[in-house]
Design an enzyme around this catalytic site. Structure first.
Site, mmCIF file in Angstrom:
data_model
loop_
_atom_site.group_PDB
_atom_site.id
_atom_site.type_symbol
_atom_site.label_atom_id
_atom_site.label_comp_id
_atom_site.label_asym_id
_atom_site.label_seq_id
_atom_site.Cartn_x
_atom_site.Cartn_y
_atom_site.Cartn_z
ATOM 1 N N GLY A 170 136.079 -32.278 60.536
ATOM 2 C CA GLY A 170 136.632 -30.916 60.566
ATOM 3 C C GLY A 170 135.616 -29.895 60.099
ATOM 4 O O GLY A 170 134.574 -30.229 59.534
ATOM 5 N N ARG A 175 132.423 -26.063 56.698
ATOM 6 C CA ARG A 175 131.712 -24.851 56.255
ATOM 7 C C ARG A 175 131.679 -23.827 57.378
ATOM 8 O O ARG A 175 130.809 -22.968 57.423
ATOM 9 C CB ARG A 175 130.301 -25.194 55.831
ATOM 10 C CG ARG A 175 129.576 -25.852 56.950
ATOM 11 C CD ARG A 175 128.139 -26.058 56.728
ATOM 12 N NE ARG A 175 127.752 -27.078 57.694
ATOM 13 C CZ ARG A 175 126.536 -27.374 58.012
ATOM 14 N NH1 ARG A 175 125.563 -26.753 57.448
ATOM 15 N NH2 ARG A 175 126.273 -28.312 58.891
ATOM 16 N N LYS A 230 129.611 -19.479 59.979
ATOM 17 C CA LYS A 230 129.129 -20.756 59.450
ATOM 18 C C LYS A 230 128.512 -20.491 58.084
ATOM 19 O O LYS A 230 127.609 -19.660 57.968
ATOM 20 C CB LYS A 230 128.105 -21.352 60.414
ATOM 21 C CG LYS A 230 127.730 -22.784 60.128
ATOM 22 C CD LYS A 230 126.902 -23.352 61.276
ATOM 23 C CE LYS A 230 126.315 -24.705 60.904
ATOM 24 N NZ LYS A 230 125.414 -25.213 61.946
ATOM 25 N N GLY A 253 130.842 -25.639 51.382
ATOM 26 C CA GLY A 253 131.199 -24.722 52.462
ATOM 27 C C GLY A 253 130.167 -23.637 52.717
ATOM 28 O O GLY A 253 130.405 -22.705 53.483
ATOM 29 N N ASP A 312 130.858 -35.775 66.955
ATOM 30 C CA ASP A 312 131.414 -34.488 66.510
ATOM 31 C C ASP A 312 130.457 -33.333 66.771
ATOM 32 O O ASP A 312 130.805 -32.180 66.520
ATOM 33 C CB ASP A 312 131.776 -34.540 65.018
ATOM 34 C CG ASP A 312 130.598 -34.988 64.169
ATOM 35 O OD1 ASP A 312 130.100 -36.105 64.388
ATOM 36 O OD2 ASP A 312 130.165 -34.211 63.295
ATOM 37 N N ASN A 313 129.264 -33.645 67.263
ATOM 38 C CA ASN A 313 128.309 -32.577 67.557
ATOM 39 C C ASN A 313 128.071 -32.418 69.046
ATOM 40 O O ASN A 313 127.088 -31.798 69.452
ATOM 41 C CB ASN A 313 126.983 -32.844 66.838
ATOM 42 C CG ASN A 313 127.101 -32.655 65.335
ATOM 43 O OD1 ASN A 313 127.995 -31.946 64.875
ATOM 44 N ND2 ASN A 313 126.222 -33.282 64.582
ATOM 45 N N ASP A 356 124.931 -27.382 66.803
ATOM 46 C CA ASP A 356 124.530 -27.972 65.525
ATOM 47 C C ASP A 356 123.031 -28.191 65.422
ATOM 48 O O ASP A 356 122.523 -29.302 65.548
ATOM 49 C CB ASP A 356 125.295 -29.267 65.245
ATOM 50 C CG ASP A 356 126.392 -29.000 64.225
ATOM 51 O OD1 ASP A 356 126.548 -27.842 63.833
ATOM 52 O OD2 ASP A 356 127.077 -29.939 63.808
HETATM 53 P P1 AMP Z 1 127.035 -31.645 60.517
HETATM 54 O O1 AMP Z 1 126.084 -32.671 60.050
HETATM 55 O O2 AMP Z 1 126.521 -30.249 60.339
HETATM 56 O O3 AMP Z 1 127.525 -31.890 61.886
HETATM 57 O O4 AMP Z 1 128.303 -31.744 59.545
HETATM 58 C C1 AMP Z 1 129.066 -32.905 59.449
HETATM 59 C C2 AMP Z 1 130.339 -32.613 58.681
HETATM 60 O O5 AMP Z 1 130.036 -32.231 57.346
HETATM 61 C C3 AMP Z 1 131.183 -31.491 59.239
HETATM 62 O O6 AMP Z 1 132.524 -31.818 59.025
HETATM 63 C C4 AMP Z 1 130.764 -30.309 58.403
HETATM 64 O O7 AMP Z 1 131.742 -29.295 58.384
HETATM 65 C C5 AMP Z 1 130.585 -30.961 57.035
HETATM 66 N N1 AMP Z 1 129.672 -30.212 56.183
HETATM 67 C C6 AMP Z 1 128.335 -30.117 56.317
HETATM 68 N N2 AMP Z 1 127.810 -29.344 55.341
HETATM 69 C C7 AMP Z 1 128.829 -28.938 54.567
HETATM 70 C C8 AMP Z 1 128.934 -28.128 53.384
HETATM 71 N N3 AMP Z 1 127.872 -27.553 52.831
HETATM 72 N N4 AMP Z 1 130.161 -27.952 52.875
HETATM 73 C C9 AMP Z 1 131.235 -28.504 53.443
HETATM 74 N N5 AMP Z 1 131.211 -29.279 54.525
HETATM 75 C C10 AMP Z 1 130.016 -29.502 55.093
HETATM 76 MG MG MG Z 2 128.550 -30.786 63.126
#
Ligand code: AMP
Ligand code: MG
Length: 492
Positions: free
Chosen positions: A88, A91, A111, A124, A250-251, A260
């Site tokens: 989900g 952030r 973001k 976040g 998820d990306n 992403d």
């Molecule tokens: P990502 O690697 O950017 O695709 O993120 C993978 C998951 O981690 C997603 O659910 C993001 O929303 C969550 N996420 C990444 N960085 C943060 C953060 N700083 N705070 C909260 N959730 C994060």
């Molecule tokens: Mg992502």
């Protein structure tokens, strides 16, 4: 003043289990870094308003404009092959959607706007460096002709975010045709929520593939369309030497846009095994693996769609398998078409595939710079050009001579005026890409010295990647040995 963002929020009209309603968390001292004027205008948003104090407050998440319906979306996903049933937007926040001048609906997303119910242990927030990286690389990708999420704005927050060290925080405003991922389907599939899958299918078809709404088997059409758009997307990445770095399910967007920009990077010297991401120890997302990973991700999507493909499980499986099996050919067709364009060849002929492969083998053996080598070929395609080119920036190795002969013979098989061929090759072979060392330098200057000049300068060069300007040769050059960036970090 009423908010001049003409929101129309279709995702917020889906049932409550698709998302969590969530307001952004305000930041201390929002300050504008950049507004993308041209993109704003295309979206029907006044860039002048975005730069006003109300606009900046909106971009920072300090104010929620009229008509917005902020939410963080639910999704799941396979991360590096491992299943995670609940990810989900941790952030990110969808402020709402707008319908642009081209008739297409776009998500406007913040973001780095604070915690959501999906944040798990995260804060976040986003540090300035990764926000600027995403801005630079996504905008470069758009100009390079790769389907991609866009960057509408970046603001600094005035707050610190804590990673290994304290870093300045920022918020990016991201725009995409939607943020619906393979992982969104997986979220509902894993919960056995057939009704949600049907609603999601309908929603995605309406937004991205409206011509398929009337198909006999809409789920099959969606699968086919997703396969086609991912094949085209990853072919484009390969032809640009772009390595995404985190091709988790998820990306990967159903719209077929790149999303992403974490540890992504463009290759300088060509080698198919190249990996940049510091967390990709096994090289799962290496350059050479990108097409097969896309294929694997699409099979995850197919699995989610099985109950909608046919009531008979066996029939559904057959339909899914046949559709999925088409991916390698779809990819190859898009790739070969793009490679021929890079080589200045109009039509596909026998031997063209091997010609491209042989070039890449030589490039790998000779450690040639991917971008400049292709650009130089374009210059060689019409030798009497008087335009200043990249000849002074790269020397093609002697080992390439036999290949060049073969290539010239192949070119001569097509009646095409050399100058015309060259003009077309220039449009297929950029002179400027977001070189890692330049990106890193721009991020470091911004983070360590509050100097945004290198960011703005690099961004302006990348607005015109196919037009070589000799006075900008520093931006086209590969890194010197001490400038080479070997690893990239997600920087979340
Ligand atoms: P990502 O690697 O950017 O695709 O993120 C993978 C998951 O981690 C997603 O659910 C993001 O929303 C969550 N996420 C990444 N960085 C943060 C953060 N700083 N705070 C909260 N959730 C994060
Ligand atoms: Mg992502």
């Amino acid at each position: 003043m009423p908010c001049p963002i003409p929101f129309d929020n279709s995702y917020a009209r889906l049932p409550a289990r698709f998302y969590a309603r969530q307001e952004p968390e305000p930041v201390s001292a929002p300050s504008l870094i950049k507004v993308n004027d041209r993109l704003a205008a295309e979206l029907g948003i006044d860039p002048g308003w975005l730069k006003s104090s109300e606009g900046i407050a909106t971009l920072a998440g300090n104010q929620v404009p009229d008509g917005a319906s902020p939410l963080s979306a639910a999704y799941a996903g396979h991360q590096f092959g491992g299943w995670n049933p609940q990810l989900g937007d941790g952030r990110a926040l969808l402020l709402g959607e707008v319908i642009a001048a081209n008739g297409i609906r776009y998500d406007i997303q913040l973001k780095g706007s604070g915690r959501t119910p999906w944040s798990r242990g995260g804060d976040g927030r986003a540090p300035l460096g990764p926000v600027l990286r995403e801005y630079l690389v996504s905008e470069a990708m758009a100009q390079l002709g790769a389907p991609t999420s866009r960057s509408l704005a970046a603001v600094s927050s005035g707050d610190q975010v804590y990673r290994e060290t304290a870093l300045p925080g920022a918020v990016l405003t991201r725009v995409a045709q939607s943020h619906i991922r393979i992982g969104t389907f997986q979220y509902f599939s894993a919960r056995g929520d057939r009704e949600a899958l049907e609603l999601l299918l309908q929603h995605v078809l309406e937004r991205h593939y409206p011509d398929s709404l009337e198909a006999d088997n809409p789920a099959l059409e969606l699968l086919r369309q997703a396969i086609n758009s991912q094949a085209r997307l990853v072919a484009r990445w390969q032809l640009l030497g772009f390595i995404h770095g985190v091709m988790n399910t998820d990306n990967m967007l159903l719209s077929g846009e790149t999303i992403d920009y974490g540890p992504c990077a463009f290759m300088d010297q060509f080698h198919p095994d190249t990996v940049f991401s510091s967390i990709d120890h096994a090289g799962r997302y290496a350059y050479r693996n990108q097409p097969s990973i896309a294929h694997w991700n699409l099979s995850c999507l197919a699995q989610c769609l099985l109950p909608l493909l046919d009531a008979d499980e066996k029939v559904a499986l057959d339909l899914a398998q046949t559709a999925i099996d088409a991916f390698p050919d779809r990819f190859l067709a898009a790739y070969l078409q793009g490679m021929n364009a890079k080589l200045g060849l109009g039509e596909q002929r026998d031997g063209d595939r091997e010609l491209g492969q042989e070039l890449l083998s030589i490039m790998a053996r000779q450690s040639m710079d991917f971008t400049l080598s292709f650009r130089r070929l374009a210059e060689l395609a019409s030798p009497d050009t008087d335009q200043a080119g990249v000849a002074g920036l790269i020397t093609l190795p002697d080992a390439l001579q036999p290949w060049l002969e073969t290539w010239r013979v192949r070119m001569a098989q097509e009646q095409l005026e050399p100058a015309r061929r060259q003009a077309e090759m220039f449009l297929a072979n950029p002179a400027f890409i977001p070189r890692n060392h330049l990106v890193e330098e721009a991020l470091a200057k911004a983070t360590d010295l509050q100097d945004l000049e290198p960011f703005h300068k690099l961004l302006s060069v990348l607005e015109n990647p196919f037009n070589y300007r000799p006075e900008l040769s520093d931006f086209a050059l590969p890194p010197r040995p001490e400038q080479v960036v070997r690893q990239t970090f997600c920087g979340t």
